[in-house]
Write an enzyme that holds these catalytic residues in place. Sequence first.
Site, short mmCIF file in Angstrom:
data_model
loop_
_atom_site.label_atom_id
_atom_site.label_comp_id
_atom_site.label_asym_id
_atom_site.label_seq_id
_atom_site.Cartn_x
_atom_site.Cartn_y
_atom_site.Cartn_z
N HIS A 100 0.82 -1.22 0.00
CA HIS A 100 0.00 0.00 0.00
C HIS A 100 0.85 1.26 0.00
O HIS A 100 1.96 1.29 0.54
CB HIS A 100 -1.03 -0.01 1.13
CG HIS A 100 -0.47 0.05 2.52
ND1 HIS A 100 -0.24 1.24 3.17
CD2 HIS A 100 -0.10 -0.93 3.38
CE1 HIS A 100 0.23 0.98 4.38
NE2 HIS A 100 0.34 -0.33 4.54
N ASP A 102 -0.50 4.42 0.78
CA ASP A 102 -0.98 5.46 1.69
C ASP A 102 -0.32 5.29 3.05
O ASP A 102 0.28 4.25 3.34
CB ASP A 102 -2.51 5.39 1.84
CG ASP A 102 -2.98 4.05 2.39
OD1 ASP A 102 -2.45 3.02 1.95
OD2 ASP A 102 -3.88 4.04 3.26
N GLU A 167 -5.25 1.59 2.45
CA GLU A 167 -5.09 0.53 3.44
C GLU A 167 -5.31 1.03 4.86
O GLU A 167 -5.93 0.38 5.69
CB GLU A 167 -3.70 -0.11 3.32
CG GLU A 167 -3.58 -1.46 4.02
CD GLU A 167 -3.19 -1.39 5.48
OE1 GLU A 167 -3.36 -2.39 6.19
OE2 GLU A 167 -2.73 -0.32 5.94
N HIS A 447 2.67 3.58 12.38
CA HIS A 447 1.49 4.25 12.96
C HIS A 447 1.86 5.17 14.12
O HIS A 447 1.00 5.84 14.67
CB HIS A 447 0.43 3.25 13.48
CG HIS A 447 -0.18 2.42 12.38
ND1 HIS A 447 -1.43 1.88 12.49
CD2 HIS A 447 0.28 2.07 11.16
CE1 HIS A 447 -1.70 1.20 11.38
NE2 HIS A 447 -0.67 1.30 10.56
ZN LIG Z 1 0.79 -1.18 6.40
#
Ligand SMILES: [Zn+2]
Length: 477
Positions: A100, A102, A167, A447
């Site tokens: 992904h 993003d 994602e 994250h």
């Molecule tokens: Zn990821």
Amino acid sequence: MAEQTRAKLCKYIEDNQSKFVDTLREAVEIPSVSCWADTRKDCVRMVDWTEGKLKALGFETEIRQQANHEVEGKTMQLPPILLATLGKDPSKKTLLIYGHLDVQPAKTSDGWDYEPFKLTEDKGNLYGRGSTDDKGPVLGWVHAVEAFQKSGVDIPVNIKAVFECMEECGSEGLEELLISLKDTFLSDIDAVTISDNYWLGTQTPCLTYGLRGLSYFMVEVECGTKDLHSGVFGGAVHEALPDLIWLLNQLVDVKGTILIPGILDDVLKLTDAESKLYDEIDFDLGEFKKDCGIRGLTSPTCKKTTLMSRWRNPALSVHGIEGAFSDPGAKTVIPRKVIGKFSIRLVPNQHPDKIGKIVKEYLEKKWAERGSPNKLIVSMGHGGKPWVADHAHPNYVAAATATEQVYGVKPILTREGGSIPITITFQEVTGKNVMLLPMGQSDDGAHSQNEKISKRNYIEGTKLFVSYLLELGAQLK
Ligand SMILES: [Zn+2]
């Protein structure tokens, strides 16, 4: 001969390290945050940028436009999904790669020590949003293909790729697209690899063969039409919140054991071979406890039980109560309606629909025992099936061999406690073996603030990808 070829490819990667870091720099500078409306144009730009890189390597590409949806109150078009094909040799097997483009939101004011959308090299690490999740690994594949081409080495498999840009926002639109491509783009796939997870620790590479699924529940208890003053009404009315707390307390015991009868019926029995896998895993319980900053573990002294609790057993977590007073200070309110929220992480062969039914029946039975005049509604929110793959498959053998070649050690076979619902969709739609092949390590901070990938993992990971492609050609015959 094969080792000479591999050495040649690895030398190309070694010689081009700084160029590969610069490509990652370009990618990190495109702030493709998928859940912000303001950066939707950057998501589209990121897909275009990647398409350009693939085209330059001779991939045939196709941009699939997606439907509209709501972001931050605005109606917008979902970012397109990029499909790419390199090689259509009928004598070769075909590998499908997913990644992904993003990223999670990031602001310097969240507490970053570096600019999140500039790549900063510091003490062997490359800091920046998306460096490890998932732009670094996606570029690892791009650079692996480049290494083959620039070294004049034939890639022993055909390659197809699916790169999405939603994602971090639930992969909206992807599952529908994959299902629609079952008999066309995805009809000739022989194996699938996803590089979008992490090593168990910081030292030993891993191959991941299982993920837990999820069932999310809402338990609503309503006692009246308006909130009440406890001084005026307390004692005279039957309150909702004690009912809800009592119900939530029927779910797990003090050890975290789920108290719902029948919930474990479909859980696959532990075999001796599987049990042995856990014995071989090098995992430091003390470090884990320190990392998660928690006072107590449900199994304080057993590494094996702790790993199984995280990966191969279901777990019930209570998340919150909507409608209950939660601000600082003391407010003497009786809430009129409260909604308890909990979820169960599912493992093979539990199915979200069946688990939903068992949980609902259990809570309704308990509710009858409680004898409350209040109104109860139990509902199930989103759910996802658990996934497990055959780790003796040639796809895994190829990756294990490649890992030993690059890192000099056998990879640890891991599962993960979280859910990547698209993994099982790839398995179901292609009917083929799926493997998670992580590039980054456990402390990369995906994250989180100061997300990074170590330069070692970025470069050695690219060598791992070329070695895997070489091995896969031999293994899948
Ligand atoms: Zn990821």
